[in-house]
Design a protein around this motif. Structure first.
Motif, PDB file in Angstrom:
ATOM      1  N   SER A 193       0.847  -1.196   0.000  1.00 40.63           N
ATOM      2  CA  SER A 193       0.000   0.000   0.000  1.00 40.63           C
ATOM      3  C   SER A 193       0.876   1.238   0.000  1.00 40.63           C
ATOM      4  CB  SER A 193      -0.865   0.026   1.267  1.00 40.63           C
ATOM      5  OG  SER A 193      -1.536  -1.192   1.445  1.00 40.63           O
ATOM      6  N   PHE A 194       0.512   2.186  -0.847  1.00 36.92           N
ATOM      7  CA  PHE A 194       1.252   3.437  -0.936  1.00 36.92           C
ATOM      8  C   PHE A 194       0.261   4.594  -0.794  1.00 36.92           C
ATOM      9  CE2 PHE A 194       3.628   0.267  -3.326  1.00 36.92           C
ATOM     10  CZ  PHE A 194       4.874   0.361  -2.726  1.00 36.92           C
ATOM     11  N   PRO A 195       0.005   5.017   0.461  1.00 36.75           N
ATOM     12  CA  PRO A 195      -0.962   6.104   0.670  1.00 36.75           C
ATOM     13  C   PRO A 195      -0.446   7.446   0.173  1.00 36.75           C
ATOM     14  CG  PRO A 195       0.006   5.392   2.762  1.00 36.75           C
ATOM     15  CD  PRO A 195       0.583   4.517   1.695  1.00 36.75           C
ATOM     16  N   LEU A 196      -1.379   8.292  -0.206  1.00 40.23           N
ATOM     17  CA  LEU A 196      -1.061   9.673  -0.558  1.00 40.23           C
ATOM     18  C   LEU A 196      -1.502  10.569   0.589  1.00 40.23           C
ATOM     19  CD1 LEU A 196      -2.170   9.680  -4.286  1.00 40.23           C
ATOM     20  CD2 LEU A 196       0.154   9.596  -3.394  1.00 40.23           C
ATOM     21  N   GLY A 197      -0.931  11.723   0.693  1.00 47.37           N
ATOM     22  CA  GLY A 197      -1.266  12.620   1.799  1.00 47.37           C
ATOM     23  C   GLY A 197      -0.468  12.246   3.028  1.00 47.37           C
ATOM     24  N   ASP A 198      -0.936  12.742   4.179  1.00 46.51           N
ATOM     25  CA  ASP A 198      -0.273  12.406   5.430  1.00 46.51           C
ATOM     26  C   ASP A 198      -1.287  11.788   6.381  1.00 46.51           C
ATOM     27  OD1 ASP A 198      -1.699  14.522   6.690  1.00 46.51           O
ATOM     28  OD2 ASP A 198      -0.153  15.945   6.097  1.00 46.51           O
ATOM     29  N   GLU A 199      -0.891  11.572   7.608  1.00 50.20           N
ATOM     30  CA  GLU A 199      -1.756  10.877   8.561  1.00 50.20           C
ATOM     31  C   GLU A 199      -3.034  11.637   8.880  1.00 50.20           C
ATOM     32  OE1 GLU A 199       0.248   9.483  12.048  1.00 50.20           O
ATOM     33  OE2 GLU A 199       1.908   8.665  10.894  1.00 50.20           O
ATOM     34  N   ASP A 200      -3.039  12.940   8.731  1.00 49.20           N
ATOM     35  CA  ASP A 200      -4.184  13.731   9.150  1.00 49.20           C
ATOM     36  C   ASP A 200      -5.082  14.188   8.012  1.00 49.20           C
ATOM     37  OD1 ASP A 200      -3.346  13.546  11.806  1.00 49.20           O
ATOM     38  OD2 ASP A 200      -2.040  15.296  11.571  1.00 49.20           O
ATOM     39  N   SER A 201      -4.599  14.080   6.758  1.00 46.64           N
ATOM     40  CA  SER A 201      -5.421  14.570   5.655  1.00 46.64           C
ATOM     41  C   SER A 201      -5.053  13.854   4.363  1.00 46.64           C
ATOM     42  CB  SER A 201      -5.232  16.072   5.479  1.00 46.64           C
ATOM     43  OG  SER A 201      -3.906  16.355   5.082  1.00 46.64           O
ATOM     44  N   PHE A 202      -5.975  13.911   3.419  1.00 46.20           N
ATOM     45  CA  PHE A 202      -5.762  13.313   2.114  1.00 46.20           C
ATOM     46  C   PHE A 202      -5.395  14.392   1.112  1.00 46.20           C
ATOM     47  CE2 PHE A 202      -8.954  10.523   4.111  1.00 46.20           C
ATOM     48  CZ  PHE A 202      -8.317   9.298   3.994  1.00 46.20           C
ATOM     49  N   ASP A 203      -4.559  14.028   0.160  1.00 47.27           N
ATOM     50  CA  ASP A 203      -4.387  14.886  -1.006  1.00 47.27           C
ATOM     51  C   ASP A 203      -5.682  14.822  -1.799  1.00 47.27           C
ATOM     52  OD1 ASP A 203      -1.779  15.403  -0.273  1.00 47.27           O
ATOM     53  OD2 ASP A 203      -0.878  14.086  -1.777  1.00 47.27           O
ATOM     54  N   THR A 204      -5.954  15.848  -2.577  1.00 42.64           N
ATOM     55  CA  THR A 204      -7.163  15.850  -3.404  1.00 42.64           C
ATOM     56  C   THR A 204      -6.816  16.166  -4.850  1.00 42.64           C
ATOM     57  OG1 THR A 204      -7.607  18.171  -2.889  1.00 42.64           O
ATOM     58  CG2 THR A 204      -8.711  16.536  -1.519  1.00 42.64           C
ATOM     59  N   ASP A 205      -7.645  15.659  -5.740  1.00 42.76           N
ATOM     60  CA  ASP A 205      -7.513  15.958  -7.157  1.00 42.76           C
ATOM     61  C   ASP A 205      -7.964  17.399  -7.354  1.00 42.76           C
ATOM     62  OD1 ASP A 205      -8.229  16.355  -9.921  1.00 42.76           O
ATOM     63  OD2 ASP A 205      -8.250  14.178 -10.169  1.00 42.76           O
ATOM     64  N   PRO A 206      -7.104  18.275  -7.849  1.00 43.63           N
ATOM     65  CA  PRO A 206      -7.473  19.691  -7.972  1.00 43.63           C
ATOM     66  C   PRO A 206      -8.629  19.938  -8.948  1.00 43.63           C
ATOM     67  CG  PRO A 206      -5.322  19.278  -8.959  1.00 43.63           C
ATOM     68  CD  PRO A 206      -5.747  18.018  -8.301  1.00 43.63           C
ATOM     69  N   GLU A 207      -8.826  19.041  -9.902  1.00 43.18           N
ATOM     70  CA  GLU A 207      -9.910  19.218 -10.873  1.00 43.18           C
ATOM     71  C   GLU A 207     -11.251  18.735 -10.348  1.00 43.18           C
ATOM     72  OE1 GLU A 207      -8.949  17.663 -14.721  1.00 43.18           O
ATOM     73  OE2 GLU A 207      -6.948  18.536 -14.673  1.00 43.18           O
ATOM     74  N   THR A 208     -11.252  17.626  -9.592  1.00 45.08           N
ATOM     75  CA  THR A 208     -12.522  17.028  -9.163  1.00 45.08           C
ATOM     76  C   THR A 208     -12.799  17.182  -7.674  1.00 45.08           C
ATOM     77  OG1 THR A 208     -11.560  14.853  -8.688  1.00 45.08           O
ATOM     78  CG2 THR A 208     -12.300  15.277 -10.972  1.00 45.08           C
ATOM     79  N   GLY A 209     -11.759  17.441  -6.898  1.00 40.84           N
ATOM     80  CA  GLY A 209     -11.925  17.512  -5.449  1.00 40.84           C
ATOM     81  C   GLY A 209     -11.958  16.147  -4.786  1.00 40.84           C
ATOM     82  N   ALA A 210     -11.835  15.061  -5.565  1.00 43.10           N
ATOM     83  CA  ALA A 210     -11.847  13.711  -4.994  1.00 43.10           C
ATOM     84  C   ALA A 210     -10.609  13.499  -4.133  1.00 43.10           C
ATOM     85  CB  ALA A 210     -11.899  12.673  -6.113  1.00 43.10           C
ATOM     86  N   ILE A 211     -10.789  12.763  -3.041  1.00 42.89           N
ATOM     87  CA  ILE A 211      -9.635  12.427  -2.217  1.00 42.89           C
ATOM     88  C   ILE A 211      -8.819  11.345  -2.933  1.00 42.89           C
ATOM     89  CG2 ILE A 211     -10.653  13.140  -0.035  1.00 42.89           C
ATOM     90  CD1 ILE A 211     -11.225  10.220   0.597  1.00 42.89           C
ATOM     91  N   LEU A 212      -7.509  11.483  -2.861  1.00 46.43           N
ATOM     92  CA  LEU A 212      -6.595  10.544  -3.500  1.00 46.43           C
ATOM     93  C   LEU A 212      -6.109   9.569  -2.440  1.00 46.43           C
ATOM     94  CD1 LEU A 212      -4.551  13.160  -5.567  1.00 46.43           C
ATOM     95  CD2 LEU A 212      -6.549  11.825  -6.295  1.00 46.43           C
ATOM     96  N   LEU A 213      -6.660   8.359  -2.472  1.00 48.79           N
ATOM     97  CA  LEU A 213      -6.320   7.382  -1.445  1.00 48.79           C
ATOM     98  C   LEU A 213      -4.897   6.871  -1.599  1.00 48.79           C
ATOM     99  CD1 LEU A 213      -9.660   5.389  -1.343  1.00 48.79           C
ATOM    100  CD2 LEU A 213      -8.882   7.185   0.220  1.00 48.79           C
ATOM    101  N   GLY A 214      -4.505   6.542  -2.829  1.00 49.39           N
ATOM    102  CA  GLY A 214      -3.160   6.044  -3.067  1.00 49.39           C
ATOM    103  C   GLY A 214      -3.170   4.842  -3.972  1.00 49.39           C
ATOM    104  N   ASP A 215      -2.101   4.062  -3.868  1.00 47.50           N
ATOM    105  CA  ASP A 215      -1.872   2.932  -4.767  1.00 47.50           C
ATOM    106  C   ASP A 215      -1.832   1.620  -3.995  1.00 47.50           C
ATOM    107  OD1 ASP A 215      -1.466   4.710  -6.968  1.00 47.50           O
ATOM    108  OD2 ASP A 215       0.568   5.069  -6.234  1.00 47.50           O
ATOM    109  N   ILE A 216      -2.446   0.610  -4.596  1.00 43.87           N
ATOM    110  CA  ILE A 216      -2.438  -0.748  -4.065  1.00 43.87           C
ATOM    111  C   ILE A 216      -1.795  -1.637  -5.119  1.00 43.87           C
ATOM    112  CG2 ILE A 216      -3.879  -2.714  -3.397  1.00 43.87           C
ATOM    113  CD1 ILE A 216      -6.019  -0.658  -2.505  1.00 43.87           C
ATOM    114  N   VAL A 217      -0.856  -2.487  -4.685  1.00 50.15           N
ATOM    115  CA  VAL A 217      -0.227  -3.453  -5.576  1.00 50.15           C
ATOM    116  C   VAL A 217      -0.446  -4.835  -4.962  1.00 50.15           C
ATOM    117  CG1 VAL A 217       1.904  -4.191  -6.702  1.00 50.15           C
ATOM    118  CG2 VAL A 217       1.522  -1.751  -6.236  1.00 50.15           C
TER     119      VAL A 217
END
Length: 159
Positions: free
Chosen positions: A71-95
Motif C-alpha cells: 500500500s502506498f498512501p497519498l497525503g499524510d496521517e491527518d489529511s488526504f491529497d485531493t484531485d485539484p480538478e474534481t476535489g476527490a480524495i486521492l487514497l493512493g496505490d495498491i499493488v
C-alpha cells in the motif's frame, strides 16, 4: 460518493476475478462508509506476479522477498491529497500479487475471490491511515474493521 478506480493487470500468470473492478469499488465504498467518509475518492490498483512485487518490496521497503500486497498512501496521517480538478480524495496505490493471493487462498482454505477481496480491503485501510505493525491494539482495530466490511459485503471465508 463516486469511486474512480485506476486498474491495471500487469501479470499474465493468473486470471483475476471476472468482476475485479466492481469488487475493488465495492470494497472501497464499504471501507469509506465504515470510516464515515462520504467524499468522492480515487484509488489505483495494480495486479502483479511474485517477481514484480518482490522488486517493488525491495525498492520501497528494503525487503527482498515477495509479499501479498503493498500500500502506498497519498497525503499524510491527518489529511488526504485531493484531485485539484474534481476535489476527490486521492487514497493512493495498491499493488497485489495474484500469485501470492492464490497461494494464501489455498493455505487458508478459502476462495481466491475472498483472498483478493481481503487484500483489497486490507490495503484500503492502510491507505485510510491504519497500521497493524507497531501495536496489537491497532491490529485488532484494523482487522475488526476489515472483517466488518467483508461480512457486510457477504464475502466470508466460506465464500
Amino acid at each position: 460518493m463516486n469511486i474512480e478506480i485506476f486498474y491495471s493487470n500487469e501479470q499474465d500468470k493468473l486470471d483475476p476475478p471476472a468482476d475485479i473492478e466492481q469488487l475493488i469499488e465495492k470494497c472501497a465504498r464499504a471501507a469509506l462508509a465504515e470510516e464515515e467518509i462520504n467524499e468522492n475518492a480515487q484509488v489505483s490498483v495494480t495486479l502483479v506476479d511474485n517477481e514484480a512485487i518482490r522488486e517493488i518490496n525491495r525498492e520501497h521497503r528494503d525487503i527482498d522477498r515477495a509479499t501479498d500486497v503493498l500500500s502506498f498512501p497519498l497525503g499524510d496521517e491527518d489529511s488526504f491529497d485531493t484531485d485539484p480538478e474534481t476535489g476527490a480524495i486521492l487514497l493512493g496505490d495498491i499493488v497485489i500479487s495474484l500469485e501470492r493471493a492464490a497461494e494464501q487462498a489455498k493455505e487458508y482454505g478459502h476462495s481466491f475471490y475472498r483472498e483478493v477481496a481481503f487484500l483489497i480491503t486490507h490495503s484500503l485501510f492502510h491507505l485510510l491511515g491504519y497500521d497493524h505493525v507497531d501495536s496489537e491494539e491497532d491490529e485488532k482495530l484494523m482487522f475488526g474493521k476489515q472483517d466488518k466490511v467483508l461480512e457486510a459485503l457477504g464475502i466470508t471465508r466460506e465464500a
